[in-house]
Design a protein around this motif. Structure first.
Motif, PDB file in Angstrom:
ATOM      1  N   ALA A  42       0.850  -1.195   0.000  1.00  0.00           N
ATOM      2  CA  ALA A  42       0.000   0.000   0.000  1.00  0.00           C
ATOM      3  C   ALA A  42       0.883   1.242   0.000  1.00  0.00           C
ATOM      4  O   ALA A  42       2.046   1.196   0.395  1.00  0.00           O
ATOM      5  CB  ALA A  42      -0.917  -0.010   1.206  1.00  0.00           C
ATOM      6  N   ALA A  43       0.295   2.355  -0.433  1.00  0.00           N
ATOM      7  CA  ALA A  43       0.999   3.640  -0.438  1.00  0.00           C
ATOM      8  C   ALA A  43       0.694   4.379   0.856  1.00  0.00           C
ATOM      9  O   ALA A  43      -0.446   4.401   1.324  1.00  0.00           O
ATOM     10  CB  ALA A  43       0.564   4.474  -1.630  1.00  0.00           C
ATOM     11  N   CYS A  44       1.717   4.997   1.419  1.00  0.00           N
ATOM     12  CA  CYS A  44       1.552   5.806   2.626  1.00  0.00           C
ATOM     13  C   CYS A  44       0.597   6.963   2.303  1.00  0.00           C
ATOM     14  O   CYS A  44       0.780   7.651   1.305  1.00  0.00           O
ATOM     15  CB  CYS A  44       2.901   6.344   3.086  1.00  0.00           C
ATOM     16  N   ASN A  85       9.802   5.755   3.993  1.00  0.00           N
ATOM     17  CA  ASN A  85      10.389   7.095   3.837  1.00  0.00           C
ATOM     18  C   ASN A  85      10.789   7.612   5.214  1.00  0.00           C
ATOM     19  O   ASN A  85       9.943   7.933   6.043  1.00  0.00           O
ATOM     20  CB  ASN A  85       9.366   8.027   3.179  1.00  0.00           C
ATOM     21  N   SER A  86      12.078   7.731   5.463  1.00  0.00           N
ATOM     22  CA  SER A  86      12.563   8.170   6.777  1.00  0.00           C
ATOM     23  C   SER A  86      12.204   9.620   7.084  1.00  0.00           C
ATOM     24  O   SER A  86      12.211  10.032   8.240  1.00  0.00           O
ATOM     25  CB  SER A  86      14.075   7.960   6.886  1.00  0.00           C
ATOM     26  N   ASP A  87      11.884  10.408   6.054  1.00  0.00           N
ATOM     27  CA  ASP A  87      11.500  11.806   6.259  1.00  0.00           C
ATOM     28  C   ASP A  87      10.002  11.974   6.533  1.00  0.00           C
ATOM     29  O   ASP A  87       9.547  13.076   6.835  1.00  0.00           O
ATOM     30  CB  ASP A  87      11.873  12.657   5.037  1.00  0.00           C
ATOM     31  N   CYS A  88       9.249  10.916   6.406  1.00  0.00           N
ATOM     32  CA  CYS A  88       7.793  10.980   6.585  1.00  0.00           C
ATOM     33  C   CYS A  88       7.443  10.974   8.073  1.00  0.00           C
ATOM     34  O   CYS A  88       8.041  10.231   8.860  1.00  0.00           O
ATOM     35  CB  CYS A  88       7.122   9.801   5.882  1.00  0.00           C
ATOM     36  N   ALA A  89       6.473  11.781   8.435  1.00  0.00           N
ATOM     37  CA  ALA A  89       6.026  11.839   9.831  1.00  0.00           C
ATOM     38  C   ALA A  89       5.242  10.592  10.228  1.00  0.00           C
ATOM     39  O   ALA A  89       5.148  10.268  11.407  1.00  0.00           O
ATOM     40  CB  ALA A  89       5.151  13.081  10.040  1.00  0.00           C
TER      41      ALA A  89
END
Length: 144
Positions: A42-44, A85-89
């Motif tokens: 799935a997509a975030c 994604n490490s930059d995603c909250a």
């Protein structure tokens, strides 16, 4: 047995490709459907990064439209994914099945659509009674 479940999937979820019916139990009042999503991932919902790293799973029980005059109880196993994604909250997120579920909803999309259609057909006149071609509001204390 697998062929029967495939036919039931086509009958219960005709326009939803990413769902598998695992079992169906029918009695006089209820149709109980055990299903799960078949998508690879799935997509975030925040950043859109695709993930297939499963963090866990749990059961959802969204209300659905009746079938054949029986209440449908949908037991849907959904997965929680890790966002890559490490930059995603958002660290984890739950998969949604397009055409069936949406985030935080306790109803299926087709039940939401049915209820919206009924609401539009009534044009906000739900509690009114029809008498002699006109709508009126019932009086307090009066019997209907």
């Amino acid at each position: 047995m697998e062929e029967v479940l495939l036919r039931l999937k086509e009958l219960l979820f005709p326009s939803i490709a990413a769902v598998a019916v695992l079992s169906v139990d029918v009695n006089i009042a209820i149709v109980r459907v055990d299903a799960r999503c078949t998508a690879d991932g799935a997509a975030c919902p925040v950043c859109g990064t695709w993930s297939n790293r499963v963090h866990g799973s749990y059961l959802r029980f969204p209300a659905d439209v009746p079938s054949g005059g029986r209440r449908v109880v949908l037991q849907l196993k959904v997965r929680r994914f890790n966002c890559g994604n490490s930059d995603c909250a958002r660290r984890t997120f739950v998969e949604q099945i397009p055409g069936l579920t949406r985030r935080h909803s306790q109803r299926t999309e087709r039940l939401r659509s049915t209820l919206a259609s009924v609401g539009l057909a009534l044009a906000g006149r739900g509690p009114h009674r029809r008498r002699s071609g006109r709508f009126h509001q019932p009086q307090h204390g009066a019997s209907a």
